[in-house]
Design an enzyme around this catalytic site. Structure first.
Site, PDB file in Angstrom:
ATOM      1  N   GLU A  80       0.823  -1.208   0.000  1.00  0.00           N
ATOM      2  CA  GLU A  80       0.000   0.000   0.000  1.00  0.00           C
ATOM      3  C   GLU A  80       0.856   1.258   0.000  1.00  0.00           C
ATOM      4  O   GLU A  80       1.951   1.281   0.550  1.00  0.00           O
ATOM      5  CB  GLU A  80      -0.939  -0.023   1.209  1.00  0.00           C
ATOM      6  CG  GLU A  80      -1.958  -1.121   1.027  1.00  0.00           C
ATOM      7  CD  GLU A  80      -2.948  -1.203   2.164  1.00  0.00           C
ATOM      8  OE1 GLU A  80      -4.046  -1.717   1.926  1.00  0.00           O
ATOM      9  OE2 GLU A  80      -2.631  -0.755   3.275  1.00  0.00           O
ATOM     10  N   CYS A  83      -0.852   6.152  10.237  1.00  0.00           N
ATOM     11  CA  CYS A  83       0.376   5.476  10.668  1.00  0.00           C
ATOM     12  C   CYS A  83       0.094   4.176  11.414  1.00  0.00           C
ATOM     13  O   CYS A  83      -0.748   4.116  12.286  1.00  0.00           O
ATOM     14  CB  CYS A  83       1.144   6.423  11.585  1.00  0.00           C
ATOM     15  SG  CYS A  83       2.662   5.728  12.174  1.00  0.00           S
TER      16      CYS A  83
END
Ligand code: SF4
Length: 416
Positions: free
Chosen positions: A102, A401
């Site tokens: 990704e 994150c």
């Protein structure tokens, strides 16, 4: 398979990922002049050609011959896109062998550059220069159709400015999965499948720039190696990708940040590189006991060893080392932890990026309380340590994150 053929995907002859000297050698091996290699280099990395057919700088006959011999651009293919309400986009990128990683596009960045002394940081903190201010004026003028003969013409205004952004940050993956096993991270649950090649790493950037029509140099792009994987456990390919991005795509290394969980020998090697992105160390704890619990890799290299290695990096005049600190409720976010962080980093040219932990399925941590985050930040600042809170981006699409996880068992929220 010859040395010049890529190992990406069985039998694939990938052009993307080759350095200039390799492309020149390849052109000569075809019986062409070395200059054809220079042209292919420009087509791949500046014009962002997605196929041999699109390399229109080459004569048609040569393009046909190259394709007939099985050569292709073979950069990662964007197979799915999820768009967050905050403008963040998450892409599923498929490699030649079907493996996926990704990549994330964050218009206006995520605040990660704040306070690190770089040009990117100045932009992040709103210290825009006259050029940007002028461009905004030009944009407004162009929009009301009355702009003639100003400092910038409409076609000179970058796509980011046209969309109302000053810059964008791309978060790149370096491995398929990750072996480091940080306990708060979704990617860790995948384990490691394989390293990405330099072409697959830099190719994520090319695919995203091409999607948005971004022109490097006109538009302001920052890169963070903070996606799936530990870049320093794939050191050679990571560094080769940095060279491709700098020399091929003209993105300065001062606009790149690599984040490591703390691979001590690689940090020391990194310190000796001549082309070197900025470093961010994922500290995440104020002592070895807590760090070992949330980052088992600490058993191999403890905090003291990591700080010593970080200390060998020759910082430029304005540069600061960034310490990333994911705040986990009641685990590492209390005042005693802030005091310990201050003691650890005392005397270093450092700043701390605080990241409020993003919850993920199957991970048994709690988000920190907003008041604990505020106290933690204030204690660091009062203690003389610059401390910033990174904006969580794309939380609704699991792009923030520690949330990058291959979309195998978890469908994307919105697919376009
Ligand atoms: S936080 Fe980074 S290093 Fe740690 S497991 Fe996740 S991807 Fe790997």
């Amino acid at each position: 398979m010859s040395d010049l053929e890529s190992s990406v995907g069985e039998g694939t002859k990938a052009l993307f990922g080759m350095a200039l000297d390799e492309l020149r050698t390849l052109a000569v091996s075809w019986g062409e002049s070395a200059y054809r290699g220079v042209q292919i280099h420009g087509a791949l990395y500046r014009q962002l050609a997605g196929s041999v057919e699109e390399m229109t700088v080459l004569p048609l006959a040569l393009r046909e011959r190259i394709a007939a011999e099985g050569w292709s651009v073979a950069r990662p293919e964007m197979v799915q896109t999820a768009t967050s309400v905050d403008g963040t986009e998450r892409y599923l990128m498929r490699m030649g062998d079907g493996e996926t990683v990704e990549t994330v596009w964050m218009p206006e960045g995520d605040g990660g550059e704040r306070g690190d002394g770089s040009e990117a940081a100045a932009e992040e903190m709103g210290e825009v220069d006259g050029e940007t201010a002028g461009a905004s004026t030009a944009l407004r003028s162009a929009q009301d159709d009355s702009f003639v003969g100003g400092r910038k013409r409409w076609q000179d205004i970058g796509v980011l400015e046209q969309k109302g952004y000053r810059r964008a940050t791309i978060c790149i993956s370096s491995q398929v999965g990750c072996a480091v096993n940080c306990q708060f991270c979704l990617t860790a649950k995948l384990g490691i499948r394989r390293n990405l090649t330099a072409g697959e790493i830099a190719g994520q950037v090319a695919a995203v720039l091409a999607r948005h029509g971004v022109v490097v140099g006109r538009d302001r792009i920052n890169l963070v190696f903070m996606g799936m994987g530990e870049p320093f456990l794939n050191y050679d390919e990571f560094m080769k990708s940095v060279h491709l991005l700098v020399k091929g795509m003209a993105i300065p290394e001062s606009r790149m940040t690599v984040s490591t969980s703390g691979i001590e020998p690689a940090i020391r090697r990194f310190a000796m590189e001549t082309i070197r992105p900025k470093l961010a160390l994922s500290l995440n704890a104020s002592n070895d006991v807590v760090r070992e619990r949330i980052m088992p890799i600490t058993r191999k290299w403890n905090i003291e060893a990591l700080l010593e290695a970080v200390g060998t990096i020759p910082l430029t005049k304005r540069e600061y080392v960034t310490f990333e600190y994911v705040l986990l409720g009641k685990v590492n976010d209390q005042p005693e932890h802030a005091r310990e962080v201050l003691a650890l980093l005392r005397g270093m040219r450092a700043k701390v990026n605080l990241i409020v932990w993003n919850p993920g399925p199957g991970i048994a941590y709690e988000q920190p309380l907003p008041e604990d985050v505020a106290v933690f930040q204030k204690m660091l600042i009062d203690g003389g340590m610059p401390a910033y809170i990174r904006r969580p981006r794309g939380r609704d699409i699991y792009a923030a994150c520690g949330q990058l996880k291959r979309t195998v068992d978890e469908p994307l929220v919105s697919i376009r």
